[in-house]
Structure formats: C-alpha cells, structure tokens
Design a protein around this motif. Structure first.
Motif, PDB file in Angstrom:
ATOM      1  N   MET A   1      23.606 -52.123  55.903  1.00 45.12           N
ATOM      2  CA  MET A   1      23.718 -53.257  56.824  1.00 45.12           C
ATOM      3  C   MET A   1      24.726 -52.914  57.906  1.00 45.12           C
ATOM      4  N   THR A   2      24.258 -52.680  59.100  1.00 44.38           N
ATOM      5  CA  THR A   2      25.130 -52.267  60.205  1.00 44.38           C
ATOM      6  C   THR A   2      25.425 -53.399  61.173  1.00 44.38           C
ATOM      7  N   SER A   3      24.830 -54.557  60.946  1.00 42.57           N
ATOM      8  CA  SER A   3      25.083 -55.688  61.837  1.00 42.57           C
ATOM      9  C   SER A   3      26.477 -56.246  61.563  1.00 42.57           C
ATOM     10  N   PRO A   4      27.358 -56.287  62.561  1.00 40.95           N
ATOM     11  CA  PRO A   4      28.716 -56.831  62.342  1.00 40.95           C
ATOM     12  C   PRO A   4      28.709 -58.263  61.835  1.00 40.95           C
ATOM     13  N   ASP A   5      27.757 -59.068  62.330  1.00 37.67           N
ATOM     14  CA  ASP A   5      27.706 -60.459  61.895  1.00 37.67           C
ATOM     15  C   ASP A   5      27.405 -60.562  60.406  1.00 37.67           C
ATOM     16  N   ILE A   6      26.424 -59.772  59.961  1.00 40.25           N
ATOM     17  CA  ILE A   6      26.052 -59.811  58.547  1.00 40.25           C
ATOM     18  C   ILE A   6      27.188 -59.259  57.694  1.00 40.25           C
TER      19      ILE A   6
END
Length: 500
Positions: free
Chosen positions: A134-139
């Motif tokens: 998971m590379t999404s900062p939000d996630i």
C-alpha cells in the motif's frame, strides 16, 4: 475508447456469464458494440455493486457475499438486437443463484473445478506473493491511525482506572520540529510493572506551563485524570526540573502525590559523577606530569610555528598560575569523594540500599570539605607551587580588577568565595536535587520489600515512612492496619521461604 477511436453502440441488454464452477453471473445494462469482438467487463462497476475483484495471473477472482466466482474469457455474446433480454442459452437448472448464502465457496467437485480450486489455493492467503503493498499516503495514515487507536484502547483497558506515572521527554523529528513523547509507567492487571507509549505531539514552545497543559490535554483525551498520577520522570532540563516553576513543581502543586525521582541513568548524567572516573584520572595524571608538560610547551613556545608559539606561551602562562593549581586540586578532591558513588551508579546489578548510602555519604563528605577543608587545600596547593616554581599568591593582596567585577576584591575572597565555595555549593545542589531526602526514602522503602537473601533488606520503619508520603491513600487508621499487616507479611514470607 483507449486509443481515442469511437464506435457505434447498437443497443443494450443483459447477459449471463458462465463461470468455470458452473455458476452463472447475470450482468445488467450491458452495451452491445458489434465492432468489439470480445466481451469487456468493468471491474470498477463490479466493485460499485458490491463485488470484490482480485487479479491472479491470467485469471480474476470475483467474490460477493463470501461466494467466490472465478471468471474466464468464455461467456455468452450479447444479441445484436438492442432490447434482447435473454441469453441464447438458458442457465442450467439447479444452478445456485449468486445470492444464495447457503452455498459454500467451492460447491462443485468435478475434476476441472478441483484443478482450478487448487490453482487458486496455491496463490492466495499464506501462499500469496505478498506484493500487495500500500503506497497511498492516505491509506497508510488511516491504517496507522486505526492501529494506534486500537493499541491505546488496549493500554487504557489494561490500566483499568488505576494509578500511573508519567514519563515525558522531548526530541526533534527529521524536519527539526520539537515534539514531546508521553509514556505511562504502571502496574498492570497481572501485577507486572510496565511502560507503555501513549502519544507523540508537536509543540511550539517548551515552557513548563505549556508542557503542563499538553500533558493534561493528552490525559484528558484518553479519559485519564491527573489526580491519578503517582510519579514523574523527566530529564534534567530547567523547564522540567526547575525548583520554582519547573514542570515537576507545577504538577506537584496540583497533585502532591506525584513525586519525581530520577532514574539512575539521569542521576549519573546530570551530576559530576558522570565525569568522575575519567576526569579524576586525567587530573591526577596532569598533576604528576605537570613539569614535563610545562617543558614541552616551553619547547613549542621557542621552536614551533608562529601559531604554535603564541598558543604554547599562552598555555604556559595559564597553567603556571596559583589560581589554576588551586582549581585543579579542588576538582581532584571533589571527584575523589564522589568516585565510589560513580562506580555504584554504573553497575548493572545496582544495589539500591548501598547506592543510597553512598549518595548520603558523598553529600556529607562534600559538606565537610566546604566547612573544614579549605586550609588543607591551600597547604597542598602551596606545597605543589613551591616545588614547581610557581609564585604563591598572598591572600590579602588585591585581586586583578580586570578579572573581577568587585572593587577591592582580594585573592582570598576570589579563591575561597568565587571558586572554592561556589564549586562545592554547585555539586551539593546537584546531589541534593537528584538524591533528596524524599527520593532516598522512596528508594529505600522500595528496596526494603526485596525478597533477595530471605528478605535481608526488609525494614518495616522505612516502608511505613514510604506510606506516609501518600496521605490520601493511607490515613491514620490505615497506617495502623498497615503496621499489623507488615508484621504478618514478613513472618509468612520468611516461613514460606524457609519451608522451600
């Protein structure tokens, strides 16, 4: 389309997809585009309608309501008539519907199905390639925040509304922003002493009043009352340990039972004992090699480079002075007094009772030195200066006005008041701060409960004195009860220890 080309839509309808397990999946509002030779299914629309899609090699695992469908490329084509509502081939009878919750995930046992099932089993769960990063900062932030909330909730439940201590310290992150960490030391439900990290917060200022508000705010966020604080632990900065308006004092004013006791590591670092061994040996070697050092500096002053000559000449003038020798001998004597304390505090298997006795002994020795060791110090200094060819200062002579702010200051006043008394008072202040009477009573009281060597350290009076520091928990009647309970306790544990 993806290549910016356009094509004509002839109509829309519904289709039934044949799944490899014999299932049939019905799709509504499917567009009929004859120029596209393959059936295209939008995974985003499937997800919007409650399906889950996972791509595995050349297949797609589609699931809904815990029922898994393995979709391949074989399916019925959409009729060319735009309003055609039925597929060319009716679904087989007895085929379970997708909404039937009674069906298992793998309802059929034909050889082909078994083959596909084994294929899926070999690439999911514990056998998955684990490349779903998971590379999404939000996630990432959502996951971290969720984990933090669950962890803090578990800590608060483990604390169970009981007493706790606070350990508060500052640091800087990679962006050099000041931040404070709050740790809660407490005894959990299993009677184990543990420390748990509670929160980290950025601060704009580190004044004592600001830090107090931050601590109270963090505790309030987690439904913890500051009245339950029974211990404080900080570093030795003035905003933390200040005797008048330090954070320690501010919290003590609100909660008199929130005592602050330095850990031995901080006691070691924040007094002169941290340098006792190293500097004690260095000073002793310097004094014994004094004449050799002066000789080497004299050679450099005559034969060195211009920069070396100036530096060597200045150093010779400084060290060949009565004041320098007096300071050196003073520090040597102070460090010699606290040398044993330094060794005791550095031991991994620290004996609290012995360490506290050494701390008390060191304070008394330093105080005795201030009261009666001035004359012996001057005798040692004068003897050394006489042997080394250093001019001995006369105590009634005026001290150089350029070096003193006081007018008509004498050498005696400067050496005795400004140097001798000031150095000893500073050391006594540090020792009294970190080894105060309250701190020693606390540590000796705790050490009295040690079961080592059949409770040889047990001392009922020290334990009773420890209890008096908590008047809210131990009233006069409870102190009387505690006295009887301690008598019963020590008799019981010693009897059990002898029996074993």
């Amino acid at each position: 389309m993806g290549n910016t080309a356009t094509t004509k839509i002839e109509g829309y309808g519904k289709i039934f997809l044949k799944i490899t397990f014999g299932k049939v999946l019905m799709l509504n509002n499917v567009l009929h585009v004859p120029t596209i030779r393959k059936t295209l299914v939008s995974t985003s629309l499937l997800v919007k309608n409650g399906f889950k899609c996972v791509f595995l090699s050349d297949k797609v695992v589609v699931s809904k309501n815990e029922i898994i469908y393995l979709y391949k490329t074989e399916c019925e084509s959409l009729s060319e008539r735009p309003n055609y509502k039925r597929p060319r081939e009716e679904p087989k009878k007895n085929t379970p519907s997708e909404e039937d919750p009674r069906r298992s995930k793998w309802p059929y046992t034909s050889p082909d199905i078994k083959k596909d099932t084994e294929y899926v089993k070999n690439i999911v769960l514990e056998k998955a390639p684990k490349n779903n990063t998971m590379t999404s900062p939000d996630i990432q932030k959502d996951i971290v925040n969720s984990c933090a909330k669950v962890t803090v909730k578990a800590i608060i439940e483990d604390l169970n509304g009981d007493f706790f201590g606070i350990l508060f310290d500052d640091s800087k992150d990679v962006s050099h922003k000041e931040q404070m960490a709050l740790v809660l030391p407490y005894v959990n439900k299993e009677c184990e002493f543990i420390k748990r990290f509670l929160s980290l917060v950025h601060v704009k200022t580190t004044t004592a009043h600001a830090l107090q508000k931050i601590i109270y705010s963090l505790l309030l966020q987690h439904s913890l009352s500051s009245s339950l604080i029974r211990g404080q632990e900080y570093d030795g900065a003035s905003n933390m340990q200040g005797g008048i308006n330090g954070l320690k004092i501010l919290i003590l004013k609100d909660n008199p039972s929130a005592y602050c006791i330095h850990c031995f590591a901080h006691q070691l670092q924040l007094t002169l004992v941290v340098v006792a061994k190293k500097h004690h040996d260095t000073l002793r070697n310097f004094i014994s090699l004094f004449l050799s050092i002066v000789h080497v500096l004299g050679v450099l002053a005559n034969e060195g480079s211009n920069q070396e000559k100036a530096l060597a000449k200045s150093l010779v003038e400084d060290i060949r002075s009565y004041e320098f020798v007096c300071i050196s001998y003073l520090m040597l004597k102070i460090l010699a007094i606290i040398y044993d304390l330094n060794i005791a505090l550095q031991r991994k298997d620290q004996d609290i009772v012995s360490a506290m006795k050494l701390a008390d002994f060191s304070k008394r020795q330093v105080q005795t030195m201030r009261e009666s060791k001035w004359n012996s110090l001057i005798e040692d200094v004068s003897s050394f200066c006489d042997k080394s060819g250093i001019v001995i200062s006369k105590m009634d002579e005026k001290y150089g006005l350029r070096k003193s702010k006081r007018k008509n200051s004498t050498a005696y006043h400067h050496l005795y008041i400004d140097i001798f008394c000031a150095a000893i008072d500073l050391q006594l202040s540090e020792l009294n701060s970190h080894f105060s009477e309250v701190n020693i009573d606390f540590l000796l009281g705790i050490a009295s409960l040690s079961p080592d060597d059949s409770f040889t350290s047990y001392d009922k009076n020290k334990i009773m004195k420890l209890a008096t520091y908590y008047p809210n928990e131990f009233t006069a009647s409870k102190l009387e009860d505690l006295s009887y309970e301690l008598d019963n306790y020590i008799d019981y544990v010693r009897e059990m220890d002898n029996a074993s």
